[in-house]
Enzyme design. Structure first.
Site, PDB file in Angstrom:
ATOM      1  N   VAL A  27      23.239 -10.992  -5.614  1.00  8.36           N
ATOM      2  CA  VAL A  27      23.490 -12.109  -4.683  1.00  8.36           C
ATOM      3  C   VAL A  27      23.279 -11.772  -3.205  1.00  8.36           C
ATOM      4  CG1 VAL A  27      25.111 -13.182  -6.293  1.00  8.36           C
ATOM      5  CG2 VAL A  27      25.998 -11.686  -4.498  1.00  8.36           C
ATOM      6  N   ASP A  58      27.103 -11.345 -14.527  1.00  8.37           N
ATOM      7  CA  ASP A  58      27.034  -9.925 -14.156  1.00  8.37           C
ATOM      8  C   ASP A  58      28.445  -9.324 -14.119  1.00  8.37           C
ATOM      9  OD1 ASP A  58      28.053 -11.002 -11.802  1.00  8.37           O
ATOM     10  OD2 ASP A  58      26.307 -10.510 -10.564  1.00  8.37           O
ATOM     11  N   MET A 108      27.687 -15.076 -11.099  1.00  9.35           N
ATOM     12  CA  MET A 108      27.044 -13.946 -10.404  1.00  9.35           C
ATOM     13  C   MET A 108      27.851 -13.609  -9.165  1.00  9.35           C
ATOM     14  SD  MET A 108      22.895 -14.125 -10.506  1.00  9.35           S
ATOM     15  CE  MET A 108      22.644 -15.734  -9.801  1.00  9.35           C
ATOM     16  N   HIS A 109      28.163 -12.332  -9.003  1.00 12.24           N
ATOM     17  CA  HIS A 109      28.872 -11.934  -7.791  1.00 12.24           C
ATOM     18  C   HIS A 109      28.467 -10.552  -7.286  1.00 12.24           C
ATOM     19  CE1 HIS A 109      31.225  -9.814 -10.847  1.00 12.24           C
ATOM     20  NE2 HIS A 109      31.667  -9.043  -9.886  1.00 12.24           N
ATOM     21  N   ARG A 110      27.755  -9.769  -8.121  1.00 20.35           N
ATOM     22  CA  ARG A 110      27.454  -8.391  -7.717  1.00 20.35           C
ATOM     23  C   ARG A 110      26.380  -8.359  -6.638  1.00 20.35           C
ATOM     24  NH1 ARG A 110      30.247  -4.871 -10.609  1.00 20.35           N
ATOM     25  NH2 ARG A 110      31.121  -5.660 -12.557  1.00 20.35           N
TER      26      ARG A 110
END
Length: 364
Positions: free
Chosen positions: A215, A283, A209-211
């Site tokens: 986050v 994501d 997850m990075h979007r």
């Protein structure tokens, strides 16, 4: 002599460009009058972008690093444009090839066109329809001024046709990211460490997850992680964590016996984990492509995707960003009712060869 400048701004860009370099080198070896320069804009500083990374992908170190990282998106765009203009003036090519949808893709396209240099966009035509994503702006602007489109799918072709681009500019070639995947699949390697040694094939999840939608808001992040843990039925969850996300998780005090937060991994190590996973929860756009080709179930924590072919023909499903949406998908997965990869046309490992053949045909 056809002079080509290849641009990469972030780590995934190099995975997309590596097979193009190999295809050019092959043609040069066969006597073709081709030359290339590899430009790293320095958009993303990544300590894993060391010599090992270039060794893994079997590509040369960039001819130049423009060191244009840091700052806001506008500052970054400006820094890339200023530095890239100097590069082009010193080493003017016949064609600039940009890939993907990062800030450098947009900045270098504009710079080249203002110097009346042709631009080819690899992955042209993909759309999410979500203008809150900086990547969508980058895609739209880059496509609007590109001279050639090398596309990954019939959906991308249709997007470009609908936008009014001439058919002779659009070349359906496949996906260079999959070229890299297939070329390196036999070299995937298990990451080192006790957590990885304890894993059983097809009995763990990989999570990324990075979007910002997932986050940046701590309440949302906590709810999503809890929903994933609840749905995993105790199977290990391997979560390579971006430092920014790690800090948020630390603040929230999130920990669970089957949630293993690890440092970001190299290309060969990460894809080893994906290939052997029970499922991937992500994501990211690129991971949905790789998981599909490796026939690994993929759950995407987004409300839209620019890679719809991974849903129609791949193993991907859009879960959305609402944590409450996850449970039925996890239940379906646990019951063994997930769909299989159907095969996406031209995702066969030969995309870069088709790109270079077309360039030689058009510019030779």
């Amino acid at each position: 002599m056809i002079k080509i400048t290849l641009v990469a701004g972030a780590r995934p860009n190099f995975m997309k460009i590596a097979p193009i370099i190999h295809a050019i080198q092959k043609q040069i070896k066969n006597g073709a009058k081709l030359s290339f320069r590899l430009i790293h804009t320095g958009q993303h500083y990544d300590k894993k972008m060391s010599g090992d990374f270039f060794d893994q992908l079997n590509i040369p170190e960039p001819n130049v690093n423009l060191a244009a990282g840091g700052g806001t998106q506008a500052e970054q765009t400006a820094a890339v444009m200023i530095a890239f203009e100097k590069e082009l003036e010193a080493n003017r090519p016949d064609l600039v090839i940009v890939v993907g949808d990062v800030t450098s893709t947009l900045a270098c396209s504009i710079t080249a066109k203002k110097l009346c240099i042709d631009v080819a966009h690899v992955e042209g035509g993909i759309r999410s329809g979500d203008l809150t994503m900086p990547e969508e702006i980058n895609r739209m602007v880059t496509d609007s001024i590109s001279d050639l489109f090398f596309t990954t799918s019939e959906i991308a072709n249709e997007n470009l046709h609908k936008a009014g681009f001439a058919k002779e500019k659009i070349h359906y070639v496949g996906n260079t990211m999959i070229d890299t995947l297939l070329a390196n699949r036999s070299k995937f390697q298990k990451p080192e460490g006790a957590v990885f040694e304890a894993l059983e094939a097809k009995k763990y999840f990989v999570l990324t997850m990075h979007r910002p939608a997932n986050v940046d808001q701590e309440g949302q992040l906590k709810a999503m992680i809890n929903a994933i843990i609840e749905g995993s039925q105790g199977l290990p969850i391997i979560f390579p964590v971006h430092p920014r996300t790690a800090k948020s998780l630390e603040n929230l005090g999130i920990s669970h016996s089957n949630l293993h937060m690890v440092v970001p991994l190299g290309y060969l190590e990460f894809n080893y984990l994906v290939e052997n996973a029970f499922a991937v929860i992500t994501d990211s756009g690129g991971i949905t492509e790789e998981a599909s080709v490796m026939n690994v179930p993929c759950l995407t924590l987004r409300d839209n995707t620019e890679r719809a072919e991974t849903i129609h023909l791949g193993t991907n499903e859009l879960v959305g960003t609402n944590p409450q949406n996850l449970a039925p998908f996890m239940e379906k997965l646990m019951k063994g009712k997930w769909k299989s990869y159907q095969g996406i046309p031209l995702w066969d490992g030969k995309t870069a060869e088709r790109i270079v053949d077309k360039i030689m045909e058009l510019y030779g």
